[in-house]
Scaffold this motif. Structure first.
Motif, short mmCIF file in Angstrom:
data_model
loop_
_atom_site.label_atom_id
_atom_site.label_comp_id
_atom_site.label_asym_id
_atom_site.label_seq_id
_atom_site.Cartn_x
_atom_site.Cartn_y
_atom_site.Cartn_z
N SER A 51 22.63 -31.82 -17.03
CA SER A 51 21.93 -32.64 -16.05
C SER A 51 20.48 -32.19 -15.98
O SER A 51 20.18 -31.00 -16.11
CB SER A 51 22.60 -32.55 -14.68
OG SER A 51 22.67 -31.22 -14.23
N CYS A 52 19.58 -33.17 -15.78
CA CYS A 52 18.15 -32.89 -15.92
C CYS A 52 17.51 -32.36 -14.64
O CYS A 52 16.47 -31.72 -14.68
CB CYS A 52 17.42 -34.15 -16.38
SG CYS A 52 17.23 -35.41 -15.08
N GLY A 53 18.13 -32.67 -13.48
CA GLY A 53 17.54 -32.21 -12.22
C GLY A 53 16.39 -33.05 -11.72
O GLY A 53 15.83 -32.76 -10.66
N ARG A 54 16.00 -34.10 -12.44
CA ARG A 54 14.80 -34.86 -12.07
C ARG A 54 15.02 -36.35 -11.87
O ARG A 54 14.21 -37.00 -11.21
CB ARG A 54 13.75 -34.72 -13.18
CG ARG A 54 13.26 -33.32 -13.33
CD ARG A 54 12.21 -33.24 -14.40
NE ARG A 54 11.61 -31.92 -14.40
CZ ARG A 54 10.60 -31.58 -15.15
NH1 ARG A 54 10.06 -32.45 -15.97
NH2 ARG A 54 10.10 -30.36 -15.09
N CYS A 55 16.09 -36.91 -12.46
CA CYS A 55 16.27 -38.36 -12.41
C CYS A 55 16.78 -38.78 -11.03
O CYS A 55 17.06 -37.93 -10.17
CB CYS A 55 17.27 -38.79 -13.49
SG CYS A 55 18.96 -38.23 -13.16
N GLY A 56 16.92 -40.06 -10.81
CA GLY A 56 17.39 -40.56 -9.52
C GLY A 56 18.78 -40.06 -9.17
O GLY A 56 19.04 -39.66 -8.03
N SER A 57 19.68 -40.05 -10.15
CA SER A 57 21.05 -39.58 -9.88
C SER A 57 21.05 -38.10 -9.51
O SER A 57 21.72 -37.69 -8.56
CB SER A 57 21.95 -39.81 -11.10
OG SER A 57 22.08 -41.19 -11.34
N CYS A 58 20.31 -37.29 -10.26
CA CYS A 58 20.25 -35.85 -9.95
C CYS A 58 19.62 -35.63 -8.57
O CYS A 58 20.10 -34.80 -7.79
CB CYS A 58 19.47 -35.09 -11.02
SG CYS A 58 20.39 -34.86 -12.57
N ALA A 59 18.57 -36.40 -8.25
CA ALA A 59 17.91 -36.24 -6.95
C ALA A 59 18.86 -36.58 -5.81
O ALA A 59 18.78 -36.01 -4.72
CB ALA A 59 16.67 -37.12 -6.88
N ASN A 112 26.53 -37.49 -13.19
CA ASN A 112 26.17 -38.76 -13.81
C ASN A 112 24.66 -38.86 -14.01
O ASN A 112 24.04 -39.87 -13.71
CB ASN A 112 26.69 -39.93 -12.96
CG ASN A 112 28.21 -39.99 -12.96
OD1 ASN A 112 28.84 -39.95 -14.01
ND2 ASN A 112 28.81 -40.03 -11.79
N CYS A 113 24.08 -37.77 -14.54
CA CYS A 113 22.64 -37.72 -14.80
C CYS A 113 22.23 -38.90 -15.69
O CYS A 113 22.90 -39.20 -16.69
CB CYS A 113 22.31 -36.40 -15.50
SG CYS A 113 20.62 -36.31 -16.11
N ASP A 114 21.13 -39.55 -15.31
CA ASP A 114 20.65 -40.72 -16.05
C ASP A 114 20.23 -40.39 -17.50
O ASP A 114 20.16 -41.28 -18.34
CB ASP A 114 19.43 -41.34 -15.35
CG ASP A 114 19.74 -41.78 -13.92
OD1 ASP A 114 20.94 -41.86 -13.58
OD2 ASP A 114 18.79 -42.02 -13.15
ZN LIG Z 1 19.33 -36.19 -14.20
#
Ligand SMILES: [Zn+2]
Ligand SMILES: [Zn+2]
Length: 339
Positions: free
Chosen positions: A88-96, A102-104
């Motif tokens: 997971s990226c930690g930055r996309c809308g899903s992570c936020a 379900n990281c974008d």
């Molecule tokens: Zn993400």
């Protein structure tokens, strides 16, 4: 480097593979120190989920940071960390939004050690190095004195057990909780332990597995041997963990009107659901994966405070060299340690 690889149903071997390298300045390389077997791993190994060629194994670990990219803050080589099993990226809308499962930025089911599910090989934790593409988002430092073996399963199954009860006990503090284990392995036991730690008035553990029932009782739950036929009574919070339709039906029948049944089960085949009954009683059925990166800070804080003891669920610890023999064998919770 060496990597434990599943090369066919039931067949594991150590293979020499290229060592991963940093591919961006937000990345880290981690050397796994203790690796736990997830409840799904035996299904992957034995081909219950169709295999698509060889794949790396292991997605629960505590490791030591070996190298970090220039942009990584707050993490340094030598630090011990729990690694999120999901990418997971930690930055996309899903992570936020906290929906890090379900990281974008990644296809569904993008996890370490689970190439049969996603179709993408991200590496496995039973290897000398793993590449962590979003170090700050995916790594959770742990206090230096903590035993890697004790925390190895925090990457996934401990979090999964915790989230099965934590939000529901927050909404209804002090409730009684029923855990229904019909083929669940360690996750329902972590759920029982978490429910007791979070102030459940009582935890009842329903299963037809004597070993599960005995371990649940040692954790402080009240064992309820059952064949998932007749219903004992209803509970405001019920956890469903397993693969059997009669187990799910039992869990739903045991949920009181307007209560919640939280499923942590990954049903691999269609399962009938009595929606008429759920509708009539207002039973709230929730199902979905845990959000590993989002949950790591609060669960590690509970362990550091001594309120959660995941090692109480561990039933077998073996040395690194024994992993190929031990990983396919039954055990509630297996941990492999690097000597
Ligand atoms: Zn993400
Ligand atoms: Zn898992």
């Amino acid at each position: 480097m060496r990597q434990l690889t599943c090369v066919g149903p039931g067949k594991l071997e150590w293979q020499d593979v290229p060592e991963p390298r940093l591919a961006g300045d937000g990345e880290a390389l981690v050397r796994p120190l203790a690796v736990a077997r997830c409840d799904i791993d035996r299904a992957l190994i034995h081909g219950l989920i169709p295999q698509r060629g060889p794949f790396a194994l292991g997605h629960e670990c505590v490791g030591e940071i070996v190298e970090v990219g220039d942009a990584v803050r707050g993490l340094t080589p030598g630090a011990r960390v729990v690694v999120s099993f999901q990418l997971s990226c930690g930055r996309c809308g899903s992570c936020a939004a906290g929906h890090t499962a379900n990281c974008d930025a990644y296809p569904s089911l993008s996890d370490y050690g689970m190439q049969p599910l996603s179709g993408v090989e991200y590496g496995g934790m039973l290897s000398d190095r793993i590449r962590v593409p979003h170090a700050e988002a995916m790594l959770q430092p742990i206090a230096p004195g903590l035993d890697p073996v004790a925390l190895a399963s925090v990457s996934d199954n401990v979090l999964d057990g915790y989230r099965a009860v934590a939000p529901h006990l927050r909404a209804k503090p002090g409730s009684e909780v029923l855990i229904v284990s019909h083929g669940g392995v360690s996750i329902p036991l972590y759920a029982a332990q978490a429910a007791l730690a979070l102030g459940a008035a009582k935890v009842v553990y329903a299963s037809d597995d004597a070993e599960q029932l005995a371990l649940a009782e040692r954790l402080g739950a009240q064992p309820l041997p059952t064949d998932f036929g007749s219903r004992p009574r209803r509970f405001p919070i019920v956890v469903d963990s397993g693969l059997r339709p009669e187990g799910l039906d039992f869990a739903l029948r045991c949920t009181e009107p307007e209560g919640v049944c939280q499923s942590v089960s990954f049903y691999l085949a269609p399962v009938p659901l009595r929606l008429d009954r759920l509708y009539t009683l207002g039973v709230h059925f929730q199902i979905g994966r845990c959000h590993a990166a989002a949950l790591l800070p609060e669960v590690v804080a509970l362990i550091e405070a001594g309120r959660l003891r995941p090692d109480a669920v561990t039933t077998r610890v073996v040395e690194w060299e024994e992993a190929a023999d031990a990983f396919p064998e039954p055990a509630i919770k297996l941990v492999v340690r690097r000597s």
